[in-house]
Design a protein around this motif. Structure first.
Motif, PDB file in Angstrom:
ATOM      1  N   GLU A 140       0.802  -1.223   0.000  1.00 32.22           N
ATOM      2  CA  GLU A 140       0.000   0.000   0.000  1.00 32.22           C
ATOM      3  C   GLU A 140       0.838   1.278   0.000  1.00 32.22           C
ATOM      4  OE1 GLU A 140      -2.402  -3.054   2.448  1.00 32.22           O
ATOM      5  OE2 GLU A 140      -0.298  -2.515   2.159  1.00 32.22           O
ATOM      6  N   ARG A 141       2.140   1.160   0.317  1.00 29.35           N
ATOM      7  CA  ARG A 141       3.022   2.348   0.385  1.00 29.35           C
ATOM      8  C   ARG A 141       4.387   1.962  -0.183  1.00 29.35           C
ATOM      9  NH1 ARG A 141       1.447   6.633   3.408  1.00 29.35           N
ATOM     10  NH2 ARG A 141       3.615   7.190   3.860  1.00 29.35           N
TER      11      ARG A 141
ATOM     12  N   VAL B 129      -2.800  -8.617   1.703  1.00 25.90           N
ATOM     13  CA  VAL B 129      -2.771  -7.157   1.668  1.00 25.90           C
ATOM     14  C   VAL B 129      -3.981  -6.609   2.437  1.00 25.90           C
ATOM     15  CG1 VAL B 129      -3.065  -5.187   0.108  1.00 25.90           C
ATOM     16  CG2 VAL B 129      -1.467  -7.020  -0.480  1.00 25.90           C
ATOM     17  N   ASP B 130      -3.765  -5.611   3.269  1.00 27.08           N
ATOM     18  CA  ASP B 130      -4.868  -5.057   4.051  1.00 27.08           C
ATOM     19  C   ASP B 130      -5.833  -4.249   3.198  1.00 27.08           C
ATOM     20  OD1 ASP B 130      -4.211  -6.142   6.538  1.00 27.08           O
ATOM     21  OD2 ASP B 130      -2.800  -4.530   6.976  1.00 27.08           O
ATOM     22  N   ASP B 131      -5.311  -3.453   2.272  1.00 28.99           N
ATOM     23  CA  ASP B 131      -6.141  -2.577   1.438  1.00 28.99           C
ATOM     24  C   ASP B 131      -5.818  -2.861  -0.031  1.00 28.99           C
ATOM     25  OD1 ASP B 131      -7.390  -0.496   0.049  1.00 28.99           O
ATOM     26  OD2 ASP B 131      -6.975   0.973   1.620  1.00 28.99           O
TER      27      ASP B 131
ATOM     28  N   CYS C 187      -3.165 -13.762   5.752  1.00 28.98           N
ATOM     29  CA  CYS C 187      -3.790 -14.460   4.617  1.00 28.98           C
ATOM     30  C   CYS C 187      -5.290 -14.657   4.832  1.00 28.98           C
ATOM     31  CB  CYS C 187      -3.116 -15.810   4.431  1.00 28.98           C
ATOM     32  SG  CYS C 187      -3.847 -16.791   3.117  1.00 28.98           S
ATOM     33  N   ARG C 188      -6.056 -14.272   3.801  1.00 32.83           N
ATOM     34  CA  ARG C 188      -7.513 -14.452   3.803  1.00 32.83           C
ATOM     35  C   ARG C 188      -7.871 -15.413   2.669  1.00 32.83           C
ATOM     36  NH1 ARG C 188      -5.603  -9.461   4.629  1.00 32.83           N
ATOM     37  NH2 ARG C 188      -6.569  -8.043   6.119  1.00 32.83           N
ATOM     38  N   TRP C 189      -8.361 -16.569   3.019  1.00 33.28           N
ATOM     39  CA  TRP C 189      -8.684 -17.582   2.012  1.00 33.28           C
ATOM     40  C   TRP C 189      -9.963 -17.262   1.251  1.00 33.28           C
ATOM     41  CZ3 TRP C 189      -5.927 -21.600   0.168  1.00 33.28           C
ATOM     42  CH2 TRP C 189      -4.735 -21.894   0.828  1.00 33.28           C
ATOM     43  N   ASN C 190     -10.766 -16.330   1.738  1.00 30.66           N
ATOM     44  CA  ASN C 190     -12.068 -16.054   1.108  1.00 30.66           C
ATOM     45  C   ASN C 190     -12.069 -14.733   0.334  1.00 30.66           C
ATOM     46  OD1 ASN C 190     -11.880 -14.390   3.331  1.00 30.66           O
ATOM     47  ND2 ASN C 190     -13.933 -14.852   4.118  1.00 30.66           N
ATOM     48  N   ARG C 191     -10.936 -14.324  -0.186  1.00 29.83           N
ATOM     49  CA  ARG C 191     -10.853 -13.069  -0.936  1.00 29.83           C
ATOM     50  C   ARG C 191     -10.732 -13.360  -2.434  1.00 29.83           C
ATOM     51  NH1 ARG C 191      -6.421  -8.860   0.875  1.00 29.83           N
ATOM     52  NH2 ARG C 191      -8.157  -8.018   2.095  1.00 29.83           N
ATOM     53  N   ASP C 192     -11.541 -12.650  -3.222  1.00 30.61           N
ATOM     54  CA  ASP C 192     -11.418 -12.717  -4.687  1.00 30.61           C
ATOM     55  C   ASP C 192     -11.060 -11.319  -5.169  1.00 30.61           C
ATOM     56  OD1 ASP C 192     -11.457 -13.177  -7.374  1.00 30.61           O
ATOM     57  OD2 ASP C 192     -13.505 -13.935  -7.453  1.00 30.61           O
ATOM     58  N   ILE C 193      -9.880 -11.181  -5.750  1.00 30.82           N
ATOM     59  CA  ILE C 193      -9.386  -9.853  -6.126  1.00 30.82           C
ATOM     60  C   ILE C 193      -9.857  -9.398  -7.510  1.00 30.82           C
ATOM     61  CG2 ILE C 193      -7.359 -10.020  -4.651  1.00 30.82           C
ATOM     62  CD1 ILE C 193      -5.734 -10.597  -7.234  1.00 30.82           C
ATOM     63  N   THR C 194     -10.494 -10.284  -8.268  1.00 30.11           N
ATOM     64  CA  THR C 194     -10.866  -9.921  -9.646  1.00 30.11           C
ATOM     65  C   THR C 194     -11.685  -8.633  -9.720  1.00 30.11           C
ATOM     66  OG1 THR C 194     -10.781 -12.241 -10.329  1.00 30.11           O
ATOM     67  CG2 THR C 194     -11.968 -10.727 -11.770  1.00 30.11           C
ATOM     68  N   PRO C 195     -12.747  -8.460  -8.931  1.00 26.95           N
ATOM     69  CA  PRO C 195     -13.507  -7.206  -9.019  1.00 26.95           C
ATOM     70  C   PRO C 195     -12.658  -5.972  -8.713  1.00 26.95           C
ATOM     71  CG  PRO C 195     -14.744  -8.860  -7.792  1.00 26.95           C
ATOM     72  CD  PRO C 195     -13.358  -9.398  -7.973  1.00 26.95           C
ATOM     73  N   GLU C 196     -11.724  -6.097  -7.764  1.00 21.21           N
ATOM     74  CA  GLU C 196     -10.856  -4.967  -7.420  1.00 21.21           C
ATOM     75  C   GLU C 196      -9.940  -4.618  -8.590  1.00 21.21           C
ATOM     76  OE1 GLU C 196     -10.926  -3.177  -4.710  1.00 21.21           O
ATOM     77  OE2 GLU C 196     -11.505  -4.400  -2.998  1.00 21.21           O
TER      78      GLU C 196
END
Length: 197
Positions: free
Chosen positions: A81-82, A102-104, A154-163
């Protein structure tokens, strides 16, 4: 439009897929969350490699490996992020199995676009969330609060495609896979995202 069915792969095959994606990076390459250097074997020999690793223990191991391979630039002690680089500094940004921690995500993607030269390449390889309502997604939702605490966020339930779609990159391609885990009892969704700034 529905997504194509993810192709089932073994961990070894996914590792080869990751290697091919990493190998597409040329010129000056920023590797975000470079860990202990697992991707060194996949980069072209003539890249100018810049590493970023926020975790001190991993960063120390990464610096030793990088130095042994002739990469003398210090590893950046920073988060996604920085990023302490000037605008339009790198030809490619590579992050493998990083965006889950990543947090954000939106801020990290803004930073990736900022440091990339116009038309620069983004390569992301990650495990991602299974479709909502599936047993795998329920398991991911259950495990993620624990994995976030014990596995560097680590977050196993994150999908980054929309981001990534919202971040303003162009020409994005997404390859989706199901990696066999726990002796084939579980299929972990994974994705390779490639796009340009």
């Amino acid at each position: 439009m529905s997504r194509p069915e993810p192709r089932p792969v073994s961990w070894h095959e996914l590792n080869r897929i990751r290697g091919r994606a990493v190998a597409t990076a040329t010129g000056t390459v920023l590797e975000v969350g470079a860990g202990s250097g697992d991707n060194f074997a996949h980069f072209a020999h003539d890249v100018t490699w810049i590493g970023l690793e926020p975790h001190a223990k991993s960063r120390a191991a990464l610096e030793r490996t990088a130095h042994a391979l002739g990469h003398d630039r210090p590893v950046l002690a920073a988060t996604a992020e920085r990023i302490p680089l000037a605008d339009a500094t790198v030809d490619a940004v590579v992050a493998t199995f990083v965006m889950c921690s990543v947090d954000d995500v939106a801020q990290a993607l803004r930073e990736f676009r900022r440091v990339l030269v116009p038309g620069g390449l983004l390569v992301l390889v990650d495990h991602v969330a299974a479709p909502a309502g599936t047993g795998t997604r329920l398991l991911q939702n259950f495990v993620s609060p624990v994995s976030r605490r014990v596995d560097k966020g680590c977050r196993w339930n994150r999908d980054i495609t929309p981001e990534v779609e919202r971040a303003g990159f162009s020409g994005m391609s997404v390859e989706r896979y199901r990696m066999a885990a726990l002796g084939g009892l579980l299929a972990v969704p994974c994705a390779v995202h490639m796009a340009h700034s």
